[in-house]
Design an enzyme around this catalytic site. Sequence first.
Site, PDB file in Angstrom:
ATOM      1  N   THR A  68       0.859  -0.971 -15.722  1.00 29.82           N
ATOM      2  CA  THR A  68      -0.637  -0.983 -15.200  1.00 29.82           C
ATOM      3  C   THR A  68      -1.085  -1.983 -14.360  1.00 29.82           C
ATOM      4  OG1 THR A  68      -2.699  -0.297 -16.136  1.00 29.82           O
ATOM      5  CG2 THR A  68      -1.476  -1.972 -17.792  1.00 29.82           C
ATOM      6  N   LYS A  72       0.865  -1.189 -10.320  1.00 28.12           N
ATOM      7  CA  LYS A  72       1.329   0.146 -10.150  1.00 28.12           C
ATOM      8  C   LYS A  72       2.018   0.477  -8.882  1.00 28.12           C
ATOM      9  CE  LYS A  72      -1.672   2.516 -13.232  1.00 28.12           C
ATOM     10  NZ  LYS A  72      -2.747   3.557 -13.550  1.00 28.12           N
ATOM     11  N   ASN A  93       3.242   4.757 -13.118  1.00 31.01           N
ATOM     12  CA  ASN A  93       2.825   4.079 -14.287  1.00 31.01           C
ATOM     13  C   ASN A  93       3.797   4.219 -15.608  1.00 31.01           C
ATOM     14  OD1 ASN A  93       2.359   6.867 -15.139  1.00 31.01           O
ATOM     15  ND2 ASN A  93       0.391   6.474 -15.951  1.00 31.01           N
ATOM     16  N   GLY A 135     -10.569   7.339  -6.081  1.00 31.29           N
ATOM     17  CA  GLY A 135      -9.741   6.274  -6.602  1.00 31.29           C
ATOM     18  C   GLY A 135      -8.392   6.638  -7.016  1.00 31.29           C
ATOM     19  N   GLY A 136      -7.667   5.916  -7.833  1.00 28.83           N
ATOM     20  CA  GLY A 136      -6.320   6.271  -8.282  1.00 28.83           C
ATOM     21  C   GLY A 136      -6.445   7.315  -9.271  1.00 28.83           C
ATOM     22  N   ASN A 157     -17.585  11.551  -3.466  1.00 26.38           N
ATOM     23  CA  ASN A 157     -17.345  10.089  -3.944  1.00 26.38           C
ATOM     24  C   ASN A 157     -18.475   9.317  -3.081  1.00 26.38           C
ATOM     25  OD1 ASN A 157     -15.868   7.832  -5.008  1.00 26.38           O
ATOM     26  ND2 ASN A 157     -15.096   7.455  -3.139  1.00 26.38           N
ATOM     27  N   THR A 159     -17.970   6.598  -1.565  1.00 22.67           N
ATOM     28  CA  THR A 159     -17.685   6.100  -0.228  1.00 22.67           C
ATOM     29  C   THR A 159     -16.775   7.422   0.372  1.00 22.67           C
ATOM     30  OG1 THR A 159     -16.980   4.095  -1.007  1.00 22.67           O
ATOM     31  CG2 THR A 159     -16.239   4.623   1.253  1.00 22.67           C
ATOM     32  N   GLY A 245     -12.691  11.263 -22.767  1.00 24.32           N
ATOM     33  CA  GLY A 245     -11.614  10.832 -21.915  1.00 24.32           C
ATOM     34  C   GLY A 245     -10.056  10.423 -22.723  1.00 24.32           C
TER      35      GLY A 245
HETATM   36  P1  NDP Z   1     -10.198   3.042  -8.710  1.00 23.02           P
HETATM   37  O1  NDP Z   1     -10.934   1.533  -8.495  1.00 23.02           O
HETATM   38  O2  NDP Z   1      -9.191   3.306  -8.082  1.00 23.02           O
HETATM   39  O3  NDP Z   1     -11.507   3.919  -8.436  1.00 23.02           O
HETATM   40  C1  NDP Z   1     -12.665   3.935  -8.762  1.00 23.02           C
HETATM   41  C2  NDP Z   1     -13.848   4.890  -8.609  1.00 23.02           C
HETATM   42  O4  NDP Z   1     -15.129   4.775  -9.025  1.00 23.02           O
HETATM   43  C3  NDP Z   1     -13.887   5.176  -6.917  1.00 23.02           C
HETATM   44  O5  NDP Z   1     -14.020   6.696  -6.705  1.00 23.02           O
HETATM   45  C4  NDP Z   1     -15.159   4.431  -6.807  1.00 23.02           C
HETATM   46  O6  NDP Z   1     -15.842   4.738  -5.602  1.00 23.02           O
HETATM   47  C5  NDP Z   1     -16.067   4.865  -7.988  1.00 23.02           C
HETATM   48  N1  NDP Z   1     -16.992   3.808  -8.390  1.00 23.02           N
HETATM   49  C6  NDP Z   1     -16.799   2.555  -8.711  1.00 23.02           C
HETATM   50  N2  NDP Z   1     -18.003   1.904  -8.795  1.00 23.02           N
HETATM   51  C7  NDP Z   1     -19.060   2.896  -8.444  1.00 23.02           C
HETATM   52  C8  NDP Z   1     -20.434   2.988  -8.384  1.00 23.02           C
HETATM   53  N3  NDP Z   1     -21.315   1.667  -8.682  1.00 23.02           N
HETATM   54  N4  NDP Z   1     -21.111   3.777  -7.982  1.00 23.02           N
HETATM   55  C9  NDP Z   1     -20.367   4.898  -7.458  1.00 23.02           C
HETATM   56  N5  NDP Z   1     -19.094   5.046  -7.628  1.00 23.02           N
HETATM   57  C10 NDP Z   1     -18.368   4.171  -7.931  1.00 23.02           C
HETATM   58  O7  NDP Z   1     -10.191   3.261 -10.345  1.00 23.02           O
HETATM   59  P2  NDP Z   1      -9.259   4.000 -11.267  1.00 23.02           P
HETATM   60  O8  NDP Z   1      -9.293   5.436 -10.356  1.00 23.02           O
HETATM   61  O9  NDP Z   1      -7.982   3.532 -11.435  1.00 23.02           O
HETATM   62  O10 NDP Z   1      -9.957   4.321 -12.336  1.00 23.02           O
HETATM   63  C11 NDP Z   1     -11.468   4.660 -12.797  1.00 23.02           C
HETATM   64  C12 NDP Z   1     -11.846   4.742 -14.360  1.00 23.02           C
HETATM   65  O11 NDP Z   1     -10.904   5.592 -14.814  1.00 23.02           O
HETATM   66  C13 NDP Z   1     -11.393   3.514 -14.792  1.00 23.02           C
HETATM   67  O12 NDP Z   1     -12.707   3.030 -15.191  1.00 23.02           O
HETATM   68  C14 NDP Z   1     -10.690   3.817 -15.993  1.00 23.02           C
HETATM   69  O13 NDP Z   1     -11.281   3.602 -17.270  1.00 23.02           O
HETATM   70  C15 NDP Z   1     -10.478   5.367 -16.143  1.00 23.02           C
HETATM   71  N6  NDP Z   1      -9.370   5.775 -16.410  1.00 23.02           N
HETATM   72  C16 NDP Z   1      -8.844   6.696 -17.618  1.00 23.02           C
HETATM   73  C17 NDP Z   1      -7.678   6.974 -17.752  1.00 23.02           C
HETATM   74  C18 NDP Z   1      -7.501   7.958 -19.024  1.00 23.02           C
HETATM   75  O14 NDP Z   1      -6.444   7.921 -19.548  1.00 23.02           O
HETATM   76  N7  NDP Z   1      -8.662   8.248 -19.725  1.00 23.02           N
HETATM   77  C19 NDP Z   1      -6.663   6.727 -17.115  1.00 23.02           C
HETATM   78  C20 NDP Z   1      -6.970   5.976 -15.780  1.00 23.02           C
HETATM   79  C21 NDP Z   1      -8.207   5.593 -15.631  1.00 23.02           C
HETATM   80  P3  NDP Z   1     -15.764   4.029  -4.086  1.00 23.02           P
HETATM   81  O15 NDP Z   1     -14.562   4.779  -3.640  1.00 23.02           O
HETATM   82  O16 NDP Z   1     -16.912   4.566  -3.501  1.00 23.02           O
HETATM   83  O17 NDP Z   1     -15.454   2.685  -4.445  1.00 23.02           O
END
Ligand code: NDP
Length: 262
Positions: A68, A72, A93, A135-136, A157, A159, A245
């Site tokens: 993690t 990754k 992962n 995101g990821g 999204n 961005t 989740g």
């Molecule tokens: P990333 O950092 O790769 O992506 C974050 C995403 O959230 C992007 O799309 C980003 O948008 C958006 N974002 C963040 N802050 C804001 C904001 N203030 N306003 C609008 N959009 C926002 O993270 P991950 O994809 O790895 O993880 C995201 C969430 O998923 C984590 O918080 C985690 O808790 C959860 N998760 C849950 C899992 C599960 O098994 N349930 C597994 C993996 C993750 P932008 O591109 O514009 O920055």
Amino acid sequence: MEITGKTKVCAIIADPIQHVKTPQGINRLCEEMGKDAVLIPVQVSSEELISVVNGFRAMKNLAGFVITVPHKTTVAKLCDELSDDAVRMGAVNVIRRSEDGRLHGAILDGKGFVAGLREEGIDPEGYSAYLVGAGGAASAIAYALAEAGVSKLTLANRTQEKAEALKERLRAAYPKLSIKIGTRDPKGHELVINATSLGLKEGDPLPLDVEGLTESQIVADIIMEPKETSLLKVAKSKGCTIQYGLPMLNNQLKLMVETMGL
Ligand code: NDP
């Protein structure tokens, strides 16, 4: 369960490590499934990552390891073989170590999400889906939804360029799927998913417009803590079916046990 010389060992690597929930999850699952295996947390800095991974290659009783933040993408480059998903994401992962020390990487977020839905009796095949985030986790879910046969996928999204880039990558892999860039409004979609990190912190704004949500929609959030995010609270109050989740993680744990061959 007693750890003996025959117990299969696996690990999770992260930095920091204190917050991870995989050790208790996998160890509980192994106990329930009667598997003679144990997973331990290993804190590894980015500087020491290569030595630790090489050490893992040499450990004959190591079945595999979970990866993690922040490792990754780097670990994906150190693998001998990657699953199709891992190639697309450029990230892993979980890794299975074969007897000859070769490392086989996979990424299970997307599969875990879809398996979590199916466990609740929701099969995304044929659904119109709205996914916020790029995101990821969102990327993995987008591929898994495409693979599961959604009829249409709308990506949104903050961005927008990131959503556009994800759309292009998806289009290349699934040329027949209708993929659009959406607004904050998930109207007209049967399945609505928040895959951003919004909802994690108290006071976070909602990730999408909730005004038009109706009881015919399923609203899923991948945030695990809090269990019921503000988005899910509103969706529930409007009569939507909600998906928490945690099932995404729990299903990944099951898939990890399988992948590592425990
Ligand atoms: P990333 O950092 O790769 O992506 C974050 C995403 O959230 C992007 O799309 C980003 O948008 C958006 N974002 C963040 N802050 C804001 C904001 N203030 N306003 C609008 N959009 C926002 O993270 P991950 O994809 O790895 O993880 C995201 C969430 O998923 C984590 O918080 C985690 O808790 C959860 N998760 C849950 C899992 C599960 O098994 N349930 C597994 C993996 C993750 P932008 O591109 O514009 O920055």
